[in-house]
Scaffold this active site. Sequence first.
Site, PDB file in Angstrom:
ATOM      1  CD  GLN A   1      41.880  42.676  42.199  1.00 13.18           C
ATOM      2  OE1 GLN A   1      41.715  41.925  43.144  1.00 13.18           O
ATOM      3  NE2 GLN A   1      43.084  43.053  41.802  1.00 13.18           N
ATOM      4  CB  SER A   2      37.492  36.944  39.312  1.00  6.32           C
ATOM      5  OG  SER A   2      36.734  35.797  39.611  1.00  6.32           O
ATOM      6  CG  ASN A   3      35.912  37.936  45.433  1.00  7.16           C
ATOM      7  OD1 ASN A   3      36.922  38.295  46.017  1.00  7.16           O
ATOM      8  ND2 ASN A   3      34.863  38.738  45.294  1.00  7.16           N
TER       9      ASN A   3
END
Length: 335
Positions: free
Chosen positions: A77-79
Site C-alpha cells: 500500500q505504498s503511497n
Amino acid sequence: MSAPRETLPSRIPLARLPTPLEPSPRLGAALGIELLYKRDDLTGLELSGNKARKLEFLVADAEAAGADTLVTCGGVQSNHCRATAFAAAKRGLGAVVLLRTEDPARPPEAEANALLDRLAGAEVRFVSHAQYRGRGALMEEIAADLRARGRRAYVIPEGGSNALGSLGYVLAMEELHAQLPDAWRRGPVTIAYAAGSGGTGAGIELGLRRAGWREARAVGFAVCNDAPYFRAAIAALCAEARRRWPELPQVGEGDVAVDDAFVGPGYAQTTEGGLEILRRAAREDGVLLDPVYTGKAMLGVATRAAEGALPSRRVVFVHTGGAFGLFPFARSLAR
C-alpha cells in the site's frame, strides 16, 4: 531568516505550491496546544502528499538523464509507489513498482494504492519480505533488464528518500516560515511529522537550519523501526546532501529528534489509540489523517502534549498525506 545562497538542482512542477497552512478549529485546543496543519496532503498529483515535493527533483533528474522508465519500491500500500506511478503518467514515462507482500504467489487484492498503481499504468511486481531486504539490488536488476531491452531506467529509492528527494522539504521549510503569523516566527515552534523512510525528516532538518530558523524544533514520530535507526538514517541523508551541495548546513545524529513510542505492532499496523485520534481529527477538525503515517504522528503529538513533553505548545503538524491508506482499515474505522 537568512537568504539561501547555494544553487539547488532543477525540479519540475508536480506539486501545487504553496500548500495551505490551516488552524485546528477544535482538536488543538482540546489537546492543550496551539495547532496548525501544514496541508501537504494537498500537494496535488492525485493526493500524493509529501511525495510530490520529492518527485519534483527526482523526476527532473530522471528526465535530465534521458530516462523513459521509473523503477521504485515500497509496501503493497505504498503511497510513494502510487505517487511515482502517477508522476510517470503525467510526464509520459513508464513505471515499474516493486511491492512487498506476505506471499508473492498470492498477491493481495487490488485495492486502494495497489489498485491505483495499476490504474496509472505501472507494472507491478510482488516480492516477499525476505526478498525485499535486497530491494536495492532487485531494482538494479530490473533496471538492467529494461536497459537490455532498449529502455532507459531510472531507479528511485524507497520513499524517494535520498539527498536529492530531501530537497523538497528543504524548500518546504522556507515556504512554511513565510506563511506563519509573526508571533509564531519569533518564538519556539514544534514541527511534527511522521518518519517513515527519513527523506522528509532530512529535508526538514536541513531546511530549518538553512533558513536560520533557530526557534523551531522538529520532532519525527516513527511509524516503523526505532529512534536510533531514524536518527542515523536522517543524519546520513543530510550528510549526503551536504557532500553534493556543500553550502547546506551540517546535521548530526544528535541534532535529530525522533520519538518511536507510537509505532504500535509495526509498519502499516495500528492501535485503537491511533484509530481514535484519526476519528477525532476528522470529526473535530474535518481533517483526514491515515492509520499508517499521520495517525501515528498525531497520536504522538496528543500524548506528548498531555505530558507537557513537546518542545513547545505551538505545533505545526506537517500533514504528509496518505488518505488511500484508510481503506484497508475500513472495518476497524467503522466501529
